[in-house]
Design a protein around this motif. Sequence first.
Motif: not given
Length: 188
Positions: A1-27
């Motif tokens: 069962m997926s635990t992924l949920q949409a994050v409202p776009l006006d709250k998306a900044y909170r996903l990075l606010n704490h300064g995590p290392t990220v993986l950048v994916s591209s294609a």
Amino acid sequence: MSTLQAVPLDKAYRLLNHGPTVLVSSAHDGHHNVMAAAWAMPLDFDPPKILVVIDKATHTRKLMEASGEFALNVPGRDQAHAVVAAGSASGADCDKFAASGLQPMPAQRIGAPLVAGCSAYLECRIIQEPHNQQQYDLFIAEVVAAQADSRVFSDGRWHFDGHDDLRSLHHVAGGAFFVSGEMVSGQP
């Protein structure tokens, strides 16, 4: 069962606010890639925008510039070895998803893949700023979709307690990281 949920776009900044290392994916044009990046941050709320620094020499950047999009994936503690592997080789020479053990999965709104097993995802479209891109390797992008693992992010807040494997990584140097720690409140 997926635990992924949409994050409202006006709250998306909170996903990075704490300064995590990220993986950048591209294609682009049937090729995909993933790289580690420590310099990513929120820029604006509405529409949500982020900044990320991507060196000119990277294969990820070539794919980003060709497609105009990319994803930021927030990996957890259990992915530290894969993050170092993704940051230590060139995607021009190998399939870094396969070499690092990371698994691609489909995004919702962009062609770049997401990285399975991460705690959060931001799907981004590049806002063309040629001077910043060429002079400073700085990309500005609009977040067009965001998701997070509800076990560690819900109601617009991170809450890692009980899920140490999903605690975000914070790069120190030379493949060493801190992980996000105990939450404290500054409220009286």
